[in-house]
Scaffold this motif. Structure first.
Motif, mmCIF file in Angstrom:
data_model
loop_
_atom_site.group_PDB
_atom_site.id
_atom_site.type_symbol
_atom_site.label_atom_id
_atom_site.label_comp_id
_atom_site.label_asym_id
_atom_site.label_seq_id
_atom_site.Cartn_x
_atom_site.Cartn_y
_atom_site.Cartn_z
ATOM 1 N N ARG A 144 -4.695 -1.537 -7.283
ATOM 2 C CA ARG A 144 -5.909 -0.871 -7.068
ATOM 3 C C ARG A 144 -5.558 0.564 -6.714
ATOM 4 O O ARG A 144 -4.962 0.568 -5.664
ATOM 5 C CB ARG A 144 -6.917 -1.845 -6.069
ATOM 6 N N LEU A 145 -6.661 1.230 -6.997
ATOM 7 C CA LEU A 145 -6.624 2.907 -6.764
ATOM 8 C C LEU A 145 -7.744 3.432 -6.027
ATOM 9 O O LEU A 145 -8.870 3.418 -6.720
ATOM 10 C CB LEU A 145 -6.160 3.622 -8.315
ATOM 11 N N HIS A 146 -7.526 3.621 -4.893
ATOM 12 C CA HIS A 146 -8.847 4.231 -4.202
ATOM 13 C C HIS A 146 -8.838 5.826 -3.868
ATOM 14 O O HIS A 146 -7.967 6.308 -3.315
ATOM 15 C CB HIS A 146 -8.786 3.575 -2.947
ATOM 16 N N ALA B 166 0.848 -1.080 -0.001
ATOM 17 C CA ALA B 166 0.086 -0.072 0.105
ATOM 18 C C ALA B 166 0.780 1.115 0.031
ATOM 19 O O ALA B 166 1.876 1.275 0.547
ATOM 20 C CB ALA B 166 -0.956 -0.052 1.182
ATOM 21 N N ALA B 167 0.612 2.321 -0.950
ATOM 22 C CA ALA B 167 1.463 3.388 -0.978
ATOM 23 C C ALA B 167 0.536 4.772 -1.262
ATOM 24 O O ALA B 167 -0.300 4.646 -1.903
ATOM 25 C CB ALA B 167 2.563 3.116 -2.062
ATOM 26 N N ARG C 284 -8.714 1.027 6.467
ATOM 27 C CA ARG C 284 -9.104 -0.441 6.245
ATOM 28 C C ARG C 284 -8.679 -0.821 4.994
ATOM 29 O O ARG C 284 -8.196 -2.065 4.877
ATOM 30 C CB ARG C 284 -10.863 -0.654 6.300
ATOM 31 N N ILE C 285 -8.175 0.093 3.932
ATOM 32 C CA ILE C 285 -7.676 -0.164 2.886
ATOM 33 C C ILE C 285 -6.150 -0.751 3.201
ATOM 34 O O ILE C 285 -5.609 -1.761 2.399
ATOM 35 C CB ILE C 285 -7.496 1.015 1.846
ATOM 36 N N VAL D 276 -5.185 6.356 -2.822
ATOM 37 C CA VAL D 276 -4.401 5.194 -2.134
ATOM 38 C C VAL D 276 -4.267 3.990 -2.975
ATOM 39 O O VAL D 276 -5.313 3.411 -3.566
ATOM 40 C CB VAL D 276 -5.121 4.686 -0.851
ATOM 41 N N SER D 277 -2.898 3.751 -3.234
ATOM 42 C CA SER D 277 -2.736 2.455 -4.368
ATOM 43 C C SER D 277 -2.327 1.313 -3.483
ATOM 44 O O SER D 277 -1.663 1.372 -2.391
ATOM 45 C CB SER D 277 -1.493 2.949 -5.191
#
Length: 466
Positions: free
Chosen positions: A402-404, A34-35, A58-59, A388-389
Motif C-alpha cells: 500500500r502506497l500512501h 513500513a518504508a 498512524r500509517i 509511505v509504503s
C-alpha cells in the motif's frame, strides 16, 4: 561429485539439519514493513505544531519494521565534530534530540550510508551512532572500518528477526571505509558500492573524441576496450542513446552480496538498501546497472531492495515476490541547516559576516538540476511529494503493498516546511498516477483506491526463490 566445500552454504545440510544457514525467508504471516525514503531531518517534530503529522504516523502503527534513510548527523557541534572540507553538497546536521524524536516517530531501523555520512567528520559519525544506540534504533552502513560498516545489523520483532544491510553509490571519496591492511589500521566511514561512470555517445562522436584525445599534449594509454575513449578521468563509450552508464566495482558487489547472505543466514527477513543519486536527479529512471544489481541482492537473500537518494519517487518492481523500490523520495525535507560550514558560504557566494545560514540555504534551494525541460530548482514540488509504503507479507513473500501519498508543506515558510502530511485528494492522485507510469515498464500494476496506491501480488504468479 564435488566436496562439501563446493556446495553453496545455503543448501549445505546434514541429515536434513541446516548446518550453515538458510537464506529462505522465515517470518510469521502478517509481517509488515513500513518504508520511506530520505530523512532530511534537522529539528525534532513530535512536540511541535505540525498539523496532519499524526495522520501520517498512524500509517506506521502495527508495522514490525519502520525504515528510513537517516540523511543527517545527530550531534552538538559545540562539543563534537567539525565541518569537513569534503562534504555531500550541504552540511546536514540535526539537533541532539533527534535520536529520541526518531524513536517517538516510530522508526526502529535506519540506514546510514549516504553522501552526508561524514559531513561533520568521524566525530560527527560517532555521535550519530551514539544517539541512535541510546534510543534502541537499529542502524547499518557506517562504522569504524569496512567490515563494521558493511555488516548486517539486526532487529528483533514478534514476527521474526530482521537484518539490514546499508550501502551507498553516491558518497564523498574520503567517506569510504576500508579494512586494516598489515600494520595499517582500518578507516572509519561508510559501506560503499563504487561505480565506474562513462558517458555514452553515438559512434561517430566517439571517433571525433578519439581524434581530440590524440592531439592533446599529453599521453595516456588508451583503454583496452577499443569501444571506449578516456580523456583524463572522463570515459566515453559508443551507444545508440546518449546518456550515462555505470559499472559496479566487482569486489564491492561481492562484499555486499556476501553481507546480505550472511545477514539472512542469521535472520528471518533481510532489507538491502542503497543511497544512490545516479544517474543524477534529472531523471525519474534508475541507473542502467541498478535493476540487475537489485535482483542480485534478492537472489542473495534480501526480501526488499530500497533505493533512496534521487529525492523524488521512481518506479517499483516486484521480483520473485519481493519489492524493489527504485526511489522512495523524501519523508522529511527540512531546510533548517544550521550551523553551516564556511566552505558552503563560499560555494554559494555568501559572507558569514553578513549573510545567515538561511540565506545560504535559500540560495542552494534556488539552484536547479538540468532536466530535459530545463532546470528544476530544489524547491520544486517534485522534491516535496513522495509516499509511505507499507508491505504485508504472507507465506514468506509480499502479498500486498500500500502506497500512501504525502506532501511536505512546500508552501510554508522555511522554518516550518519539510514535515510530512497526507496529500490532499487531487495531489495524491497525481502522485500515484506518476508512480503508475514509472512502474509500468517493470510490469507492476498499481490500483488507486481512496487516494492510496495498492499493489497486490498473487501467490500463484509470484516467482519463488530457486
Amino acid at each position: 561429485m564435488g566436496s562439501p566445500e563446493d556446495c553453496h552454504p545455503a543448501i549445505l545440510r546434514e541429515g536434513g539439519f541446516d548446518t550453515v544457514g538458510s537464506i529462505e525467508t522465515n517470518i510469521a504471516d502478517g509481517f509488515t514493513m513500513a518504508a520511506v525514503g530520505d530523512l532530511l531531518y534537522a529539528r525534532p517534530v513530535t512536540k511541535g505544531n505540525h498539523p496532519g503529522l499524526a495522520d501520517v504516523l498512524r500509517i506506521f502503527h502495527g508495522a514490525d519494521v519502520t525504515f528510513g534513510n537517516l540523511e543527517t548527523n545527530i550531534l552538538d557541534v559545540q562539543s563534537k565534530g567539525c565541518p569537513q572540507a569534503e562534504y555531500g553538497g550541504a552540511y546536514l546536521i540535526g539537533a541532539p534530540e533527534l535520536g529520541s524524536d526518531l524513536k517517538a516517530l516510530g522508526f526502529n531501523m535506519v540506514s546510514r550510508a549516504n553522501n552526508h555520512t561524514l559531513d561533520w567528520g568521524v566525530e560527527g559519525m560517532r555521535e550519530t551512532t551514539r544517539a541512535l544506540d541510546e534510543n534502541g534504533i537499529i542502524h547499518a552502513g557506517a562504522g569504524e572500518n569496512l567490515a563494521q560498516a558493511g555488516a548486517a545489523r539486526f532487529l528483533e520483532t514478534a514476527r521474526g528477526r530482521v537484518a539490514l544491510v546499508s550501502f551507498a553509490t553516491t558518497f564523498e571519496p574520503m567517506a569510504r571505509a576500508c579494512d586494516p591492511a598489515g600494520e595499517a589500521p582500518g578507516r572509519p566511514g561508510l559501506n560503499a558500492l563504487r561505480l565506474a561512470k562513462s558517458i555514452v555517445v553515438p559512434p561517430e562522436m566517439l571517433e571525433k573524441l578519439r581524434q581530440v584525445r590524440e592531439i592533446l599534449p599529453w599521453y595516456a594509454p588508451p583503454p583496452k576496450d577499443a569501444s571506449r575513449v578516456a580523456i583524463g578521468e572522463i570515459v566515453f563509450e559508443a551507444g545508440e542513446k546518449a546518456g550515462y552508464s555505470f559499472k559496479p566495482n566487482p569486489r564491492d558487489v561481492d562484499d555486499i552480496l556476501r553481507n546480505v547472505r550472511r545477514g539472512k543466514q542469521f535472520a528471518d527477513f533481510c532489507i538491502a538498501t542503497n543511497h544512490g543519486h545516479e544517474p543524477e536527479e534529472f531523471t525519474s529512471q534508475p541507473a542502467d546497472y541498478e535493476q540487475t544489481f537489485a535482483r542480485k541482492t534478492i537472489d542473495a537473500g534480501a526480501d526488499a531492495y530500497i533505493n533512496h537518494g534521487p529525492h523524488h519517487v521512481r518506479g517499483i518492481e516486484i521480483y520473485k515476490g519481493r519489492p524493489i523500490f527504485y526511489g522512495l523520495g523524501n519523508f522529511f525535507n527540512q531546510d533548517l541547516r544550521t550551523p553551516v560550514g564556511a566552505d558552503m558560504f563560499d560555494a554559494h557566494g555568501k559572507d558569514p559576516r553578513v549573510d545567515t545560514d538561511a540565506d545560504v540555504t535559500a540560495h542552494e534551494m534556488a539552484i536547479g538540476y538540468p532536466y530535459p525541460e530545463g532546470f528544476i530548482p530544489l524547491s520544486d514540488a517534485v522534491y516535496y511529494e513522495s509516499i509511505v509504503s507499507v508491505g504485508r507479507f504472507e507465506e514468506n513473500q509480499l502479498a500486498e503493498l500500500r502506497l500512501h501519498p504525502i506532501e511536505l508543506r512546500r508552501s510554508e515558510r522555511l522554518a516550518n516546511r519539510g514535515v510530512p502530511r497526507l496529500a490532499p485528494a487531487p495531489q495524491a492522485k497525481a502522485i500515484l498516477e506518476r508512480l503508475q507510469k514509472l512502474s509500468k515498464p517493470f510490469g507492476t500494476h498499481i490500483e488507486i483506491e481512496n487516494e492510496v496506491g495498492v499493489i497486490r501480488v498473487r501467490p500463484s504468479s509470484a516467482q519463488t526463490r530457486m
